[in-house]
Design a protein around this motif. Structure first.
Motif, PDB file in Angstrom:
ATOM      1  N   LEU A  59      66.912 126.076  69.618  1.00  0.00           N
ATOM      2  CA  LEU A  59      67.209 127.320  68.907  1.00  0.00           C
ATOM      3  C   LEU A  59      68.308 128.117  69.613  1.00  0.00           C
ATOM      4  O   LEU A  59      69.182 128.707  68.962  1.00  0.00           O
ATOM      5  CB  LEU A  59      65.937 128.169  68.801  1.00  0.00           C
ATOM      6  N   THR A  60      68.277 128.098  70.944  1.00  0.00           N
ATOM      7  CA  THR A  60      69.290 128.819  71.715  1.00  0.00           C
ATOM      8  C   THR A  60      70.686 128.252  71.463  1.00  0.00           C
ATOM      9  O   THR A  60      71.654 128.988  71.267  1.00  0.00           O
ATOM     10  CB  THR A  60      68.965 128.742  73.217  1.00  0.00           C
ATOM     11  N   GLY A  61      70.788 126.927  71.461  1.00  0.00           N
ATOM     12  CA  GLY A  61      72.097 126.302  71.324  1.00  0.00           C
ATOM     13  C   GLY A  61      72.694 126.381  69.942  1.00  0.00           C
ATOM     14  O   GLY A  61      73.915 126.244  69.775  1.00  0.00           O
ATOM     15  N   MET A  62      71.878 126.609  68.902  1.00  0.00           N
ATOM     16  CA  MET A  62      72.379 126.587  67.534  1.00  0.00           C
ATOM     17  C   MET A  62      73.224 127.807  67.175  1.00  0.00           C
ATOM     18  O   MET A  62      74.043 127.749  66.249  1.00  0.00           O
ATOM     19  CB  MET A  62      71.209 126.466  66.549  1.00  0.00           C
ATOM     20  N   LEU A  63      73.054 128.908  67.870  1.00  0.00           N
ATOM     21  CA  LEU A  63      73.707 130.161  67.474  1.00  0.00           C
ATOM     22  C   LEU A  63      75.229 130.063  67.509  1.00  0.00           C
ATOM     23  O   LEU A  63      75.916 130.467  66.563  1.00  0.00           O
ATOM     24  CB  LEU A  63      73.240 131.306  68.379  1.00  0.00           C
ATOM     25  N   LEU A  64      75.788 129.518  68.587  1.00  0.00           N
ATOM     26  CA  LEU A  64      77.236 129.557  68.760  1.00  0.00           C
ATOM     27  C   LEU A  64      77.991 128.647  67.783  1.00  0.00           C
ATOM     28  O   LEU A  64      79.055 129.057  67.277  1.00  0.00           O
ATOM     29  CB  LEU A  64      77.603 129.230  70.208  1.00  0.00           C
ATOM     30  N   PRO A  65      77.533 127.427  67.493  1.00  0.00           N
ATOM     31  CA  PRO A  65      78.245 126.653  66.464  1.00  0.00           C
ATOM     32  C   PRO A  65      78.284 127.362  65.113  1.00  0.00           C
ATOM     33  O   PRO A  65      79.307 127.338  64.421  1.00  0.00           O
ATOM     34  CB  PRO A  65      77.439 125.346  66.391  1.00  0.00           C
ATOM     35  N   VAL A  66      77.169 127.992  64.750  1.00  0.00           N
ATOM     36  CA  VAL A  66      77.149 128.737  63.490  1.00  0.00           C
ATOM     37  C   VAL A  66      78.150 129.892  63.542  1.00  0.00           C
ATOM     38  O   VAL A  66      78.920 130.122  62.590  1.00  0.00           O
ATOM     39  CB  VAL A  66      75.727 129.263  63.193  1.00  0.00           C
ATOM     40  N   MET A  67      78.185 130.612  64.656  1.00  0.00           N
ATOM     41  CA  MET A  67      79.114 131.734  64.792  1.00  0.00           C
ATOM     42  C   MET A  67      80.558 131.251  64.754  1.00  0.00           C
ATOM     43  O   MET A  67      81.429 131.922  64.176  1.00  0.00           O
ATOM     44  CB  MET A  67      78.841 132.484  66.096  1.00  0.00           C
ATOM     45  N   ALA A  68      80.839 130.102  65.357  1.00  0.00           N
ATOM     46  CA  ALA A  68      82.209 129.583  65.367  1.00  0.00           C
ATOM     47  C   ALA A  68      82.706 129.334  63.950  1.00  0.00           C
ATOM     48  O   ALA A  68      83.855 129.647  63.614  1.00  0.00           O
ATOM     49  CB  ALA A  68      82.279 128.299  66.191  1.00  0.00           C
ATOM     50  N   VAL A  69      81.853 128.774  63.110  1.00  0.00           N
ATOM     51  CA  VAL A  69      82.237 128.499  61.722  1.00  0.00           C
ATOM     52  C   VAL A  69      82.442 129.798  60.954  1.00  0.00           C
ATOM     53  O   VAL A  69      83.431 129.970  60.225  1.00  0.00           O
ATOM     54  CB  VAL A  69      81.167 127.622  61.034  1.00  0.00           C
ATOM     55  N   VAL A  70      81.534 130.737  61.142  1.00  0.00           N
ATOM     56  CA  VAL A  70      81.578 131.992  60.381  1.00  0.00           C
ATOM     57  C   VAL A  70      82.794 132.843  60.749  1.00  0.00           C
ATOM     58  O   VAL A  70      83.397 133.500  59.889  1.00  0.00           O
ATOM     59  CB  VAL A  70      80.270 132.783  60.599  1.00  0.00           C
ATOM     60  N   THR A  71      83.179 132.828  62.028  1.00  0.00           N
ATOM     61  CA  THR A  71      84.234 133.742  62.494  1.00  0.00           C
ATOM     62  C   THR A  71      85.612 133.109  62.600  1.00  0.00           C
ATOM     63  O   THR A  71      86.567 133.799  62.956  1.00  0.00           O
ATOM     64  CB  THR A  71      83.865 134.316  63.875  1.00  0.00           C
TER      65      THR A  71
END
Length: 539
Positions: free
Chosen positions: A380-392
């Motif tokens: 769960l910790t590692g999933m945040l940044l890939p999602v943020m990279a796509v969104v931003t």
């Protein structure tokens, strides 16, 4: 790239800053390995989370205030004081462990070190533009800083693990204290032209400790980059706690494994820093920034799914490489997103927010582990940044295009030999004072015998130089003229007429003279140019 690196090698002050940075980063990680293992032995993962949180939380609150006050002093002196103070705090930790004092005493000393540490990155990152002389040299400086951080992350935890195995936490804390003292000595003679004056004038115009947050409100691109950075450091705070537990409970590496896992990140960071040198020739930094942001989180997800020690070392190396590229591209984008007078304030605000995000991440990690278990917590910790990279990714590209650093004007200034010795911050001030001009073919730009009030740079087009009615030369794109009247305080010595449609910039007399006469190398080159032109006119 080679020219930028050669310039850095020849710049003694940059050498000193980078040396102090490397030593301090290695000392910090060696010390952190020992103090975190000491906390784990005393109270498990909860104690690790509390120590990390308490080390960073006061720092988060005090960072903007400390940065505001520190900016009133020469930055080289501030750096030396920061390294020395951190050494004293770590020595206090070592003494408390050696005397078998309670954990709260060690936590208190670590908290003091964490507060002082908040000045390290803001002072360094706002100092580099004052020492660099071109955008390429600034990117190269940031790449070397990232390389130093990577080497520190590689060597520091590894040495920390060895010291733990040889002499326990007390030895693992004593030697880093000595290393901090060495870093202080390294930066004692850093010379940053004009840094103090710029900082003091910024203090008069800004709102003290809140100046960085005010600047972030005024510059949305910088605000976006800061938001992404603190999201990444929130994950870093969680990972700091999770790696201690993973080393002991999940991967079977024991207490010393904490240091070796962090060293794997350092090895990857070193390789990533080598790749980051390729960014010197890139104008587009948004793509590597977004890719490295995603690559920061994915390895944590993989380790959570497949907890094998060999795989963990490999993927933490990938994470380290992503961290190096993220830092070089991100910090360069941030430096470009705000004017020089606000950089120290913005990096101070960023450091406070980073400390807060790391503290919150460290506090939440044990809670998440208790709720879902160690492996799901890592996923769960590692999933945040890939999602943020796509969104931003799209808004990061837009942020880069709105850079406040005027690249075209800087390129014109760098092409004039009398401006070449100036640091990037001085060139940015010059670029900020440039006024666009346009003349049609046959129009007179300056007239022989008139008083001189401006210096001119030609962006496109060409112009004839005429003395006493006779054409003596042609000026083309990239050339400048008008310095004789300004530097010698005499009437214009020639008439300049646009040969074709001409566009460029003018620099007011006061702005020109302040920049050129305020730098010995620039003043010497300007005097040489004036002497050559006068001799050529009289020949």
């Amino acid at each position: 790239m080679r020219d930028a690196l050669r310039q850095i090698i020849a710049n003694r002050s940059l050498q000193r800053v980078e040396t102090g940075w490397l030593i301090a980063i290695a000392a910090e990680w060696a010390y952190l390995v020992s103090v975190l293992v000491f906390a784990y032995d005393a109270g498990g993962v909860v104690a690790v989370g509390l120590l990390s949180t308490l080390r960073m939380l006061p720092a988060a609150i005090l960072a903007p205030v400390l940065t505001s006050h520190a900016a009133r002093w020469p930055r080289g002196r501030v750096l030396a004081s920061v390294h020395a103070s951190r050494g004293l705090a770590v020595a206090a930790c070592a003494g408390a462990v050696l005397a078998d004092l309670p954990l709260p005493v060690v936590v208190a000393a670590a908290t003091v070190e964490g507060v002082v540490a908040t000045l390290h990155r803001p002072t360094t990152m706002s100092l580099l533009p004052s020492l660099a002389r071109s955008p390429e040299e600034l990117i190269a400086s940031n790449a070397i800083t990232s390389t130093g951080e990577a080497l520190g992350l590689l060597l520091g935890p590894f040495i920390g693990g060895l010291l733990l195995a040889l002499g326990g936490p007390s030895l693992g804390l004593a030697l880093p204290a000595v290393a901090f003292a060495m870093a202080a000595v390294a930066v004692l003679r850093v010379d940053a032209p004009g840094a103090g004056a710029t900082a003091r004038s910024a203090r008069r115009r800004s709102a003290g400790a809140l100046a960085g947050f005010v600047a972030l409100r005024e510059y949305p691109s910088a605000r976006l980059l800061v938001a992404i950075f603190i999201s990444q450091t929130f994950i870093r705070g969680m990972l700091t706690v999770l790696l201690v537990a993973a080393s002991v409970e999940l991967l079977g590496l024991g207490r010393s494994g904490v240091g070796y896992l962090n060293s794997a990140m350092g090895a990857g960071s070193f390789l990533g820093a080598m790749v980051a040198f390729g960014l010197i020739v890139r104008r587009d930094l948004s793509l590597p920034f977004s890719i490295s942001l995603a690559a920061w989180g994915l390895p944590i997800v993989v380790i959570g799914f497949v907890p094998e020690s060999v795989l963990a070392f490999a993927f933490l190396g990938v994470l380290g490489a992503a961290n190096a590229i993220l830092d070089v591209s991100g910090f360069t984008l941030l430096q470009r997103s705000v004017p020089n007078r606000f950089r120290g304030d913005v990096f101070g605000a960023l450091e406070g927010l980073i400390a807060l995000s790391v503290a919150i991440g460290s506090l939440l990690a044990p809670i998440l582990v208790s709720l879902v278990g160690l492996q799901p917590a890592m996923v769960l910790t590692g999933m945040l940044l890939p999602v943020m990279a796509v969104v931003t990714s799209r808004v990061v590209r837009a942020a880069e295009s709105s850079s406040v650093v005027p690249h075209h004007e800087l390129a014109l200034l760098r092409g004039i030999s009398m401006f070449a010795p100036l640091p990037l911050t001085a060139l940015e001030r010059l670029a900020g004072g440039m006024v666009p001009i346009a003349h049609g073919a046959g129009e007179t730009i300056v007239h022989q015998g008139d008083a001189g009030h401006e210096y001119f740079l030609i962006g496109t087009g060409a112009a004839d130089v005429i003395i006493d009615g006779e054409r003596v030369g042609v000026l083309r794109a990239g050339d400048g003229f008008g310095e004789i009247a300004l530097l010698r305080d005499v009437p214009r010595t020639a008439t300049v007429i646009a040969r074709e449609a001409l566009e460029g910039f003018s620099l007011p007399r006061a702005v020109f003279l302040e920049a050129v006469t305020g730098n010995a190398a620039s003043a010497g080159e300007a005097d040489r140019i004036v002497s050559e032109r006068i001799a050529g006119a009289n020949a």
